[in-house]
Design a protein around this motif. Structure first.
Motif, mmCIF file in Angstrom:
data_model
loop_
_atom_site.group_PDB
_atom_site.id
_atom_site.type_symbol
_atom_site.label_atom_id
_atom_site.label_comp_id
_atom_site.label_asym_id
_atom_site.label_seq_id
_atom_site.Cartn_x
_atom_site.Cartn_y
_atom_site.Cartn_z
ATOM 1 N N UNK A 1 7.193 3.586 9.651
ATOM 2 C CA UNK A 1 7.501 3.972 11.327
ATOM 3 C C UNK A 1 6.533 5.256 12.006
ATOM 4 N N UNK A 2 5.870 5.715 11.274
ATOM 5 C CA UNK A 2 5.268 7.347 11.055
ATOM 6 C C UNK A 2 6.883 8.131 11.133
ATOM 7 N N UNK A 3 7.629 8.449 10.908
ATOM 8 C CA UNK A 3 8.211 9.358 11.092
ATOM 9 C C UNK A 3 8.637 10.206 9.294
ATOM 10 N N UNK A 4 9.341 11.106 9.199
ATOM 11 C CA UNK A 4 9.288 11.893 7.264
ATOM 12 C C UNK A 4 11.029 11.732 7.228
ATOM 13 N N UNK A 5 11.124 11.537 6.547
ATOM 14 C CA UNK A 5 12.708 11.438 5.959
ATOM 15 C C UNK A 5 12.937 13.374 5.711
ATOM 16 N N UNK B 1 0.671 -0.742 -0.196
ATOM 17 C CA UNK B 1 0.408 0.110 -0.419
ATOM 18 C C UNK B 1 1.135 1.402 0.344
ATOM 19 N N UNK B 2 2.264 1.103 0.776
ATOM 20 C CA UNK B 2 2.667 2.472 1.411
ATOM 21 C C UNK B 2 3.269 2.526 -0.246
ATOM 22 N N UNK B 3 3.265 1.495 -1.210
ATOM 23 C CA UNK B 3 4.300 1.703 -2.501
ATOM 24 C C UNK B 3 3.192 1.907 -3.853
ATOM 25 N N UNK B 4 2.256 2.188 -3.173
ATOM 26 C CA UNK B 4 1.173 1.745 -4.719
ATOM 27 C C UNK B 4 -0.301 2.655 -4.748
ATOM 28 N N UNK B 5 -0.218 3.295 -3.445
ATOM 29 C CA UNK B 5 -1.621 4.434 -3.091
ATOM 30 C C UNK B 5 -0.503 5.469 -3.186
ATOM 31 N N UNK B 6 -1.677 6.591 -4.316
ATOM 32 C CA UNK B 6 -0.532 8.193 -4.287
ATOM 33 C C UNK B 6 -0.619 8.427 -3.387
ATOM 34 N N UNK B 7 -1.296 8.351 -2.312
ATOM 35 C CA UNK B 7 -1.297 9.212 -1.486
ATOM 36 C C UNK B 7 0.041 8.838 -0.012
ATOM 37 N N UNK B 8 -0.031 7.536 -0.174
ATOM 38 C CA UNK B 8 1.200 7.641 0.718
ATOM 39 C C UNK B 8 2.319 7.863 0.268
ATOM 40 N N UNK B 9 2.811 7.546 -1.284
ATOM 41 C CA UNK B 9 3.753 7.354 -2.202
ATOM 42 C C UNK B 9 4.528 8.821 -1.913
ATOM 43 N N UNK B 10 3.515 10.024 -2.256
ATOM 44 C CA UNK B 10 4.096 11.063 -2.338
ATOM 45 C C UNK B 10 4.710 12.032 -0.728
ATOM 46 N N UNK B 11 4.357 10.812 0.000
ATOM 47 C CA UNK B 11 4.725 11.501 1.556
ATOM 48 C C UNK B 11 6.432 10.889 1.742
ATOM 49 N N UNK B 12 6.361 9.496 1.475
ATOM 50 C CA UNK B 12 8.058 9.615 1.642
ATOM 51 C C UNK B 12 8.691 9.231 0.045
#
Length: 196
Positions: free
Chosen positions: A143-147, A39-50
């Motif tokens: 883990x809920x952190x941001x790069x 989901x993190x790799x393919x959901x556009x909303x999540x992908x843009x976050x990382x």
């Protein structure tokens, strides 16, 4: 602040040249289920976050474009275990494979290009550090952190360590001169403000 040594050590790297193709392989384990990593790799909303914002027809046979980066065609999509795309051109192929259980996921990212496209196995130094940054961004996201900012000194120090790791993975597959030229280009691209 991240533990750069631990983050670099958490990722496996291999470079091979087989039948006229350069293969860059990155492996990393995550403390998340394959469904969550997929989901993190393919959901556009999540992908843009990382990673990067993405647009396009995001299904097998569709096209995608990463903002400010490569685009391509989605060749194969088998949730939650396999995604294969062209990346920046029809002969540049990226395949992501996921395996695991309800507590962890093993990610394998393989980027393959023809030798004439990469120049030599030292072409790994142009893409490897970028994939390392993506693997780190995904780890932090899960883990809920941001790069950190991609241009920050800390990110550039991470990139410096990543380049050294990719040099080790490429040594013996390319000539010393090719590796050094690739290293110099990678330093200029990924860590222009940090001296090694």
């Amino acid at each position: 602040m991240i533990d750069i040594g631990a983050q670099i050590g958490a990722t496996g790297r291999a470079v091979t040249e087989v039948e006229g193709h350069i293969r860059v392989l990155l492996t990393r384990d995550y403390a998340a289920t394959p469904d969550d990593v997929w989901d993190a790799l393919t959901d556009p909303a999540r992908l843009r976050r990382w990673f990067l914002p993405i647009s396009g027809d995001l299904r097998a046979g569709g096209q995608f474009q990463l903002e400010g980066n490569a685009g391509g065609e989605i060749l194969h999509c088998e949730p939650p275990s396999r995604l294969r795309v062209t990346f920046g051109g029809p002969s540049s192929l990226v395949e992501v494979r996921l395996s695991g259980d309800d507590t962890h996921t093993r990610l394998e990212l393989e980027h393959t290009v023809p030798v004439e496209f990469a120049g030599s196995a030292a072409g790994s130094l142009f893409v490897g550090p970028g994939w390392d940054g993506a693997a780190l961004g995904l780890a932090l996201h899960l883990v809920g952190a941001v790069a950190d900012d991609p241009n920050s000194i800390e990110t550039q120090r991470f990139n410096l360590a990543s380049i050294a790791a990719w040099v080790r993975a490429t040594t013996g597959v390319a000539t010393d001169a090719e590796v050094e030229a690739g290293r110099a280009a990678a330093l200029a691209q990924y860590c222009p403000d940090v001296k090694d």
